[in-house]
Design a protein around this motif. Structure first.
Motif, PDB file in Angstrom:
ATOM      1  N   GLU A 153       0.830  -1.211   0.000  1.00 48.21           N
ATOM      2  CA  GLU A 153       0.000   0.000   0.000  1.00 48.21           C
ATOM      3  C   GLU A 153       0.861   1.256   0.000  1.00 48.21           C
ATOM      4  O   GLU A 153       0.552   2.226  -0.698  1.00 48.21           O
ATOM      5  N   MET A 154       1.931   1.235   0.773  1.00 42.75           N
ATOM      6  CA  MET A 154       2.819   2.398   0.813  1.00 42.75           C
ATOM      7  C   MET A 154       3.447   2.644  -0.560  1.00 42.75           C
ATOM      8  O   MET A 154       3.528   3.785  -1.016  1.00 42.75           O
ATOM      9  N   VAL A 155       3.871   1.575  -1.223  1.00 44.37           N
ATOM     10  CA  VAL A 155       4.495   1.718  -2.543  1.00 44.37           C
ATOM     11  C   VAL A 155       3.446   2.128  -3.578  1.00 44.37           C
ATOM     12  O   VAL A 155       3.744   2.928  -4.472  1.00 44.37           O
ATOM     13  N   GLN A 156       2.238   1.622  -3.461  1.00 45.09           N
ATOM     14  CA  GLN A 156       1.178   2.044  -4.390  1.00 45.09           C
ATOM     15  C   GLN A 156       0.937   3.551  -4.271  1.00 45.09           C
ATOM     16  O   GLN A 156       0.722   4.218  -5.281  1.00 45.09           O
TER      17      GLN A 156
ATOM     18  N   LEU B 123       9.511   1.900  -3.771  1.00 44.88           N
ATOM     19  CA  LEU B 123       9.927   0.539  -4.119  1.00 44.88           C
ATOM     20  C   LEU B 123      11.448   0.409  -3.993  1.00 44.88           C
ATOM     21  O   LEU B 123      11.958  -0.639  -3.603  1.00 44.88           O
ATOM     22  N   ALA B 124      12.161   1.480  -4.267  1.00 43.84           N
ATOM     23  CA  ALA B 124      13.623   1.470  -4.152  1.00 43.84           C
ATOM     24  C   ALA B 124      14.083   1.204  -2.725  1.00 43.84           C
ATOM     25  O   ALA B 124      15.206   0.727  -2.514  1.00 43.84           O
TER      26      ALA B 124
ATOM     27  N   ALA C  50       7.599   1.857 -11.722  1.00 43.94           N
ATOM     28  CA  ALA C  50       8.364   1.855 -10.465  1.00 43.94           C
ATOM     29  C   ALA C  50       9.464   0.804 -10.488  1.00 43.94           C
ATOM     30  O   ALA C  50      10.586   1.058 -10.040  1.00 43.94           O
ATOM     31  N   LEU C  51       9.178  -0.372 -11.018  1.00 44.36           N
ATOM     32  CA  LEU C  51      10.188  -1.424 -11.082  1.00 44.36           C
ATOM     33  C   LEU C  51      11.164  -1.168 -12.223  1.00 44.36           C
ATOM     34  O   LEU C  51      12.369  -1.369 -12.073  1.00 44.36           O
ATOM     35  N   ARG C  52      10.663  -0.689 -13.346  1.00 40.14           N
ATOM     36  CA  ARG C  52      11.578  -0.380 -14.462  1.00 40.14           C
ATOM     37  C   ARG C  52      12.586   0.702 -14.065  1.00 40.14           C
ATOM     38  O   ARG C  52      13.709   0.701 -14.550  1.00 40.14           O
ATOM     39  N   ALA C  53      12.207   1.592 -13.172  1.00 44.12           N
ATOM     40  CA  ALA C  53      13.121   2.643 -12.719  1.00 44.12           C
ATOM     41  C   ALA C  53      14.290   2.093 -11.906  1.00 44.12           C
ATOM     42  O   ALA C  53      15.289   2.785 -11.709  1.00 44.12           O
ATOM     43  N   LEU C  54      14.176   0.851 -11.475  1.00 45.72           N
ATOM     44  CA  LEU C  54      15.217   0.241 -10.641  1.00 45.72           C
ATOM     45  C   LEU C  54      16.157  -0.679 -11.417  1.00 45.72           C
ATOM     46  O   LEU C  54      16.963  -1.388 -10.822  1.00 45.72           O
ATOM     47  N   VAL C  55      16.068  -0.669 -12.739  1.00 47.33           N
ATOM     48  CA  VAL C  55      16.898  -1.572 -13.540  1.00 47.33           C
ATOM     49  C   VAL C  55      18.387  -1.371 -13.264  1.00 47.33           C
ATOM     50  O   VAL C  55      19.120  -2.342 -13.071  1.00 47.33           O
TER      51      VAL C  55
END
Length: 145
Positions: free
Chosen positions: A38-41, A47-48, A79-84
């Motif tokens: 919920e916090m990440v949403q 997410l980082a 959000a996940l793609r930003a962490l590649v």
């Protein structure tokens, strides 16, 4: 966890001193995956804050599984793609568990940019890392994702 301890973690989190990562660690240790999600949403950049958990080979299985479930929940998202890039760096970590997890999350990103981090892992010294890297490469669609 005691209320005072939780409040201290929340204050640290608000102060941006690595507190969010610590707070996520505690939440996942207690099985509060829903709260983390919920916090990440609400703030996808958070997410980082799970990356220190991924990078810590000493993190408990409970916490590692929780982090994995959170990453899976955000598969294919911006959000996940930003962490590649940071996940790509973890894919070269000294610990095979960290490399394996990073490879899995790179595959979940769906980003073709993840290929440059996954392809070298196909020759990893660890068989599990090699297998996860191959599976993750298979998950990544063609150009344009």
């Amino acid at each position: 966890m005691k209320i005072l301890d939780e409040l201290k973690l929340r204050v640290r989190a608000a102060g941006g001193l690595g507190g969010v990562a610590d707070y996520f660690h505690v939440l996942l240790m207690e099985g509060a995956l829903k709260t983390v999600v919920e916090m990440v949403q609400n703030r996808p950049g958070l997410l980082a804050e799970l990356l220190p958990i991924v990078a810590n080979p000493e993190a408990s299985m409970n916490v590692r599984f929780g982090a994995s479930a959170a990453f899976e929940r955000f598969a294919g998202t911006p959000a996940l793609r930003a962490l590649v890039v940071p996940l790509g760096e973890l894919a070269a970590h000294a610990d095979a568990r960290v490399r394996a997890d990073a490879c899995h999350y790179l595959g979940l990103s769906g980003s073709v940019d993840a290929r440059k981090y996954l392809e070298p892992r196909l020759a990893d010294e660890n068989a599990e890392v090699r297998e996860i890297a191959a599976d993750s490469l298979g998950e990544i669609a063609g150009p344009g994702t």
